[in-house]
Design a protein around this motif. Structure first.
Motif, short mmCIF file in Angstrom:
data_model
loop_
_atom_site.label_atom_id
_atom_site.label_comp_id
_atom_site.label_asym_id
_atom_site.label_seq_id
_atom_site.Cartn_x
_atom_site.Cartn_y
_atom_site.Cartn_z
N TRP A 123 0.89 -1.24 -0.09
CA TRP A 123 0.12 -0.05 0.19
C TRP A 123 0.82 1.36 -0.08
O TRP A 123 0.50 2.26 -0.69
N VAL A 124 1.91 1.15 0.66
CA VAL A 124 2.85 2.32 0.61
C VAL A 124 3.29 2.81 -0.92
O VAL A 124 3.30 3.98 -1.14
N ARG A 125 3.75 1.73 -1.57
CA ARG A 125 3.87 1.81 -3.03
C ARG A 125 2.98 2.37 -3.93
O ARG A 125 2.96 3.27 -4.96
N ILE A 126 1.71 1.92 -3.66
CA ILE A 126 0.39 2.12 -4.21
C ILE A 126 0.17 3.87 -4.17
O ILE A 126 -0.37 4.25 -5.14
N ILE A 127 0.18 4.03 -2.95
CA ILE A 127 -0.02 5.39 -2.77
C ILE A 127 0.77 6.36 -3.39
O ILE A 127 0.52 7.52 -3.62
N GLU A 128 2.02 6.10 -3.27
CA GLU A 128 2.91 6.84 -3.90
C GLU A 128 2.76 7.02 -5.44
O GLU A 128 2.75 7.95 -6.02
#
Length: 177
Positions: A123-128
């Protein structure tokens, strides 16, 4: 157990909403292959093209809430994994200023810490990726761009090595990544 993510994006709520509900826009930043029917009861399907895990590459769900420029909520489950819990993902959008939107994501229904930790990193990568795409309108999906980036870099490195131009290679590589 839940995963909660929040960020402020310098884009309007309509821009962010379109980025999370329009299949063509989703394909520009979301790391998986997407299929979405943006209506209550519509299907949501995510397929990971190169998964190395033992977990199913396909995630399916149905949209259970959809409020234009405000909310998208869908179920989330692995149909090929026995006893996988039915989860829920909610995207909540709040207009802060003309071109500033607070995005709050809640992924709920986890039953163990290992799964939470694994999904949390994702999720960290997705929101970035969403932030980059919503602001710039340029593709932010690293997996879909990697082939186009790696070929020129590989050719550049071959030329640099052949020409003896790699004296400061550690600076080049660390500066790139």
């Amino acid at each position: 157990m839940d995963i909660k993510k929040e960020l402020v994006i310098n884009a309007s709520t309509s821009r962010v909403y379109d980025a999370i509900t329009d299949m063509r826009q989703l394909s520009q930043w979301f790391p998986d292959v997407i299929s979405i029917e943006p209506k209550v009861g519509g299907k949501v399907v995510f397929r990971s093209p190169n998964s190395l895990s033992n977990i199913s590459d396909t995630i399916e769900g149905k949209i259970i809430k959809l409020e234009k420029n405000k909310k998208l909520t869908y179920t989330w489950f692995h149909p090929d994994v026995p006893n996988f819990p039915l989860m829920r993902v909610s995207w909540n959008l709040e207009q802060m200023e003309k071109n500033k939107t607070r995005v709050m994501i809640v992924h709920s229904g986890f039953v163990d810490d290992n799964t939470v930790n694994s999904y949390n990193k994702r999720w960290v990568r997705i929101i970035e990726h969403l932030d980059v795409f919503a602001v710039s309108k340029k593709p932010a999906n690293i997996q879909k761009q990697i082939a186009f980036v790696m070929i020129p870099i590989s050719l550049s490195l071959i030329v640099m090595v052949a020409g003896g131009g790699l004296q400061n290679s550690d600076k080049f590589v660390s500066g790139f990544f």
